[in-house]
Write an enzyme that holds these catalytic residues in place. Structure first.
Site, mmCIF file in Angstrom:
data_model
loop_
_atom_site.group_PDB
_atom_site.id
_atom_site.type_symbol
_atom_site.label_atom_id
_atom_site.label_comp_id
_atom_site.label_asym_id
_atom_site.label_seq_id
_atom_site.Cartn_x
_atom_site.Cartn_y
_atom_site.Cartn_z
ATOM 1 N N ASP A 1 39.928 -25.560 7.061
ATOM 2 C CA ASP A 1 39.231 -25.025 5.881
ATOM 3 C C ASP A 1 39.600 -25.820 4.633
ATOM 4 O O ASP A 1 40.701 -26.354 4.529
ATOM 5 C CB ASP A 1 39.606 -23.546 5.712
ATOM 6 C CG ASP A 1 38.643 -22.813 4.795
ATOM 7 O OD1 ASP A 1 37.536 -23.341 4.531
ATOM 8 O OD2 ASP A 1 38.994 -21.715 4.327
ATOM 9 N N GLY B 1 34.999 -28.154 1.279
ATOM 10 C CA GLY B 1 34.139 -28.015 0.101
ATOM 11 C C GLY B 1 34.935 -28.163 -1.174
ATOM 12 O O GLY B 1 34.538 -28.871 -2.118
ATOM 13 N N ARG C 1 29.561 -31.195 -1.420
ATOM 14 C CA ARG C 1 30.368 -30.584 -0.360
ATOM 15 C C ARG C 1 30.358 -31.425 0.911
ATOM 16 O O ARG C 1 31.333 -31.497 1.644
ATOM 17 C CB ARG C 1 29.838 -29.175 -0.035
ATOM 18 C CG ARG C 1 30.008 -28.176 -1.153
ATOM 19 C CD ARG C 1 29.410 -26.831 -0.758
ATOM 20 N NE ARG C 1 30.010 -26.305 0.464
ATOM 21 C CZ ARG C 1 31.173 -25.658 0.519
ATOM 22 N NH1 ARG C 1 31.852 -25.420 -0.576
ATOM 23 N NH2 ARG C 1 31.653 -25.232 1.664
ATOM 24 N N HIS D 1 33.075 -32.570 4.108
ATOM 25 C CA HIS D 1 32.951 -32.432 5.564
ATOM 26 C C HIS D 1 33.156 -33.790 6.240
ATOM 27 O O HIS D 1 33.758 -33.882 7.302
ATOM 28 C CB HIS D 1 31.586 -31.849 5.932
ATOM 29 C CG HIS D 1 31.384 -30.451 5.416
ATOM 30 N ND1 HIS D 1 32.345 -29.473 5.536
ATOM 31 C CD2 HIS D 1 30.337 -29.862 4.765
ATOM 32 C CE1 HIS D 1 31.900 -28.345 4.981
ATOM 33 N NE2 HIS D 1 30.695 -28.563 4.502
ATOM 34 N N LEU E 1 45.176 -34.512 26.671
ATOM 35 C CA LEU E 1 44.875 -33.400 25.754
ATOM 36 C C LEU E 1 43.490 -32.800 26.028
ATOM 37 O O LEU E 1 42.525 -33.540 26.243
ATOM 38 C CB LEU E 1 44.914 -33.949 24.317
ATOM 39 C CG LEU E 1 44.511 -32.984 23.199
ATOM 40 C CD1 LEU E 1 45.609 -31.960 22.950
ATOM 41 C CD2 LEU E 1 44.238 -33.751 21.899
ATOM 42 N N ARG F 1 45.964 -22.425 9.581
ATOM 43 C CA ARG F 1 44.780 -22.416 8.721
ATOM 44 C C ARG F 1 45.111 -23.185 7.453
ATOM 45 O O ARG F 1 46.053 -22.849 6.734
ATOM 46 C CB ARG F 1 44.322 -21.007 8.362
ATOM 47 C CG ARG F 1 43.048 -21.052 7.492
ATOM 48 C CD ARG F 1 42.378 -19.721 7.301
ATOM 49 N NE ARG F 1 41.108 -19.904 6.591
ATOM 50 C CZ ARG F 1 40.030 -19.160 6.738
ATOM 51 N NH1 ARG F 1 40.046 -18.159 7.591
ATOM 52 N NH2 ARG F 1 38.933 -19.409 6.051
ATOM 53 N N ARG G 1 43.359 -15.615 6.434
ATOM 54 C CA ARG G 1 42.574 -14.714 7.279
ATOM 55 C C ARG G 1 42.144 -15.443 8.542
ATOM 56 O O ARG G 1 42.231 -16.671 8.623
ATOM 57 C CB ARG G 1 41.376 -14.145 6.517
ATOM 58 C CG ARG G 1 40.480 -15.198 5.890
ATOM 59 C CD ARG G 1 39.272 -14.546 5.181
ATOM 60 N NE ARG G 1 38.505 -15.535 4.442
ATOM 61 C CZ ARG G 1 38.483 -15.635 3.105
ATOM 62 N NH1 ARG G 1 39.174 -14.796 2.359
ATOM 63 N NH2 ARG G 1 37.760 -16.570 2.530
ATOM 64 N N SER H 1 38.994 -15.021 10.027
ATOM 65 C CA SER H 1 37.571 -15.361 9.987
ATOM 66 C C SER H 1 36.906 -15.391 11.371
ATOM 67 O O SER H 1 36.148 -16.310 11.679
ATOM 68 C CB SER H 1 37.353 -16.699 9.266
ATOM 69 O OG SER H 1 37.812 -16.620 7.931
ATOM 70 N N GLU I 1 51.677 -17.446 16.908
ATOM 71 C CA GLU I 1 52.393 -17.583 15.633
ATOM 72 C C GLU I 1 51.442 -18.162 14.583
ATOM 73 O O GLU I 1 50.748 -19.142 14.847
ATOM 74 C CB GLU I 1 53.596 -18.527 15.799
ATOM 75 C CG GLU I 1 54.652 -18.009 16.753
ATOM 76 C CD GLU I 1 55.349 -16.741 16.254
ATOM 77 O OE1 GLU I 1 55.464 -16.561 15.031
ATOM 78 O OE2 GLU I 1 55.762 -15.937 17.113
HETATM 79 C C1 IPE Z 1 36.033 -20.569 8.799
HETATM 80 O O1 IPE Z 1 35.946 -21.105 7.515
HETATM 81 C C2 IPE Z 1 35.199 -21.314 9.754
HETATM 82 C C3 IPE Z 1 35.492 -22.742 9.929
HETATM 83 C C4 IPE Z 1 36.455 -23.431 9.402
HETATM 84 C C5 IPE Z 1 34.574 -23.420 10.783
HETATM 85 P P1 IPE Z 1 35.069 -20.429 6.357
HETATM 86 O O2 IPE Z 1 35.380 -21.175 5.130
HETATM 87 O O3 IPE Z 1 33.667 -20.328 6.769
HETATM 88 O O4 IPE Z 1 35.698 -18.951 6.323
HETATM 89 P P2 IPE Z 1 35.558 -17.794 5.233
HETATM 90 O O5 IPE Z 1 34.108 -17.491 5.092
HETATM 91 O O6 IPE Z 1 36.146 -18.298 3.960
HETATM 92 O O7 IPE Z 1 36.352 -16.658 5.800
HETATM 93 C C1 IPE Z 2 35.555 -25.750 6.296
HETATM 94 O O1 IPE Z 2 35.499 -26.096 4.962
HETATM 95 C C2 IPE Z 2 34.467 -26.399 7.106
HETATM 96 C C3 IPE Z 2 33.447 -25.481 7.622
HETATM 97 C C4 IPE Z 2 33.434 -24.190 7.492
HETATM 98 C C5 IPE Z 2 32.369 -26.100 8.356
HETATM 99 P P1 IPE Z 2 34.639 -25.277 3.938
HETATM 100 O O2 IPE Z 2 33.276 -25.835 3.879
HETATM 101 O O3 IPE Z 2 34.716 -23.822 4.249
HETATM 102 O O4 IPE Z 2 35.401 -25.571 2.586
HETATM 103 P P2 IPE Z 2 35.675 -24.584 1.389
HETATM 104 O O5 IPE Z 2 36.344 -23.354 1.950
HETATM 105 O O6 IPE Z 2 34.361 -24.270 0.766
HETATM 106 O O7 IPE Z 2 36.576 -25.360 0.486
HETATM 107 MG MG MG Z 3 35.924 -22.324 3.663
#
Ligand code: IPE
Ligand code: IPE
Ligand code: MG
Length: 247
Positions: free
Chosen positions: A17, A20, A30, A34, A128, A185, A191, A193, A204
């Site tokens: 995560d 973005g 964004r 990615h 792996l 995470r 969380r 998610s 853990e």
């Molecule tokens: C969880 O990330 C899903 C992935 C990393 C693929 P999100 O950024 O979508 O999760 P929430 O919405 O903040 O919980």
């Molecule tokens: C995780 O990064 C990637 C996916 C969910 C695909 P995000 O896109 O959720 O990035 P943030 O949380 O907005 O920074």
């Molecule tokens: Mg996110």
């Protein structure tokens, strides 16, 4: 990490995560986050293979991520497809077994084919296991497992009383792999998610503020060092574990 006292988790599961926000910090769209995130995946896969981790599960796209703007969703699909075309050969050369879990029905035929080909190519590899969760949701996984069992009951092939934790487990998409030992995470949120809900009953947890594109081998080693210091009791007392290790 060559320290023999370090306990390497057999299965690491990661919510990648913060892509973005990483882009936003750089005043970039964004999507650039990615893209940088895919680069980070390469580094972490390499490190896990070096360390002898058996399974690496990566949450690439959740069942809730369809709620994002259509443009971002389609760019993510393209990126997934590109990453597959560019990386599968290399994964195969490195004896890595690629597996994708999730509800693939919503993906395009072309992407599904690509996934199938990649899985077939690498299925006999013994290094792996790289387990990518795409259009995955923990609740979906439990639901589809229970649905299969209910169908067996309806056909008279299974008694309702015979449904056990083990049978539910055997019909999850992760049936063939051990439960995660360490869950990481990145990106600061604490969380789950809707990731591997059933499978993480005794995993853990490790949370870090580092954004996914910046999560490198050193960061991974830090998470593993933290894991090494944990005492996994699985309901027992600490004293019981001490007795066992002295025996
Ligand atoms: C969880 O990330 C899903 C992935 C990393 C693929 P999100 O950024 O979508 O999760 P929430 O919405 O903040 O919980
Ligand atoms: C995780 O990064 C990637 C996916 C969910 C695909 P995000 O896109 O959720 O990035 P943030 O949380 O907005 O920074
Ligand atoms: Mg996110």
């Amino acid at each position: 990490m060559s320290d023999p006292a370090v306990n390497i988790p057999k299965h690491i599961a990661i919510i990648m995560d913060g892509n973005g926000r990483w882009a936003k910090q750089r005043l970039q769209p964004r999507f650039m986050g990615h893209r940088a995130g895919v680069k980070a995946v390469e580094g972490i896969v390499k490190r896990c293979a070096e360390l002898g981790v058996e399974v690496l599960s990566l949450f690439a796209f959740s069942s809730e991520n369809w709620r994002r703007p259509g443009k971002e969703v389609s760019l993510l699909m393209e990126l997934f497809s590109h990453a597959l075309s560019n990386q599968v050969k290399k994964l195969h050369e490195n004896n890595i077994k690629l597996q994708v879990i999730g509800d693939l029905e919503r993906f395009s035929d072309a992407l599904r084919q690509q996934i199938e080909q990649a899985q077939r190519l690498t299925e006999d590899n013994t290094g792996l296991t790289l387990n990518i969760a795409a259009n995955y949701g923990g609740r979906w996984d439990i639901t589809q497992s229970v649905r299969q069992l209910a169908q067996q009951v309806a056909k008279g092939e299974l008694a309702a009383d015979a449904i056990t934790e083990q049978s539910i487990n055997e019909h999850l998409t992760t049936a063939a792999i051990a439960e995660p030992d360490l869950f990481i995470r990145t990106g600061g949120e604490q969380r789950v998610s809707n990731f591997l809900l059933w499978q993480m009953a005794y995993t853990e947890f490790y949370f870090t503020d580092v954004l996914w594109p910046e999560f490198d081998a050193k960061q991974l080693d830090r998470a593993i060092a933290s894991f090494s210091q944990r005492e996994r009791r699985f309901g027992r007392t600490s004293e019981q574990l001490q007795d066992k290790s002295n025996a």
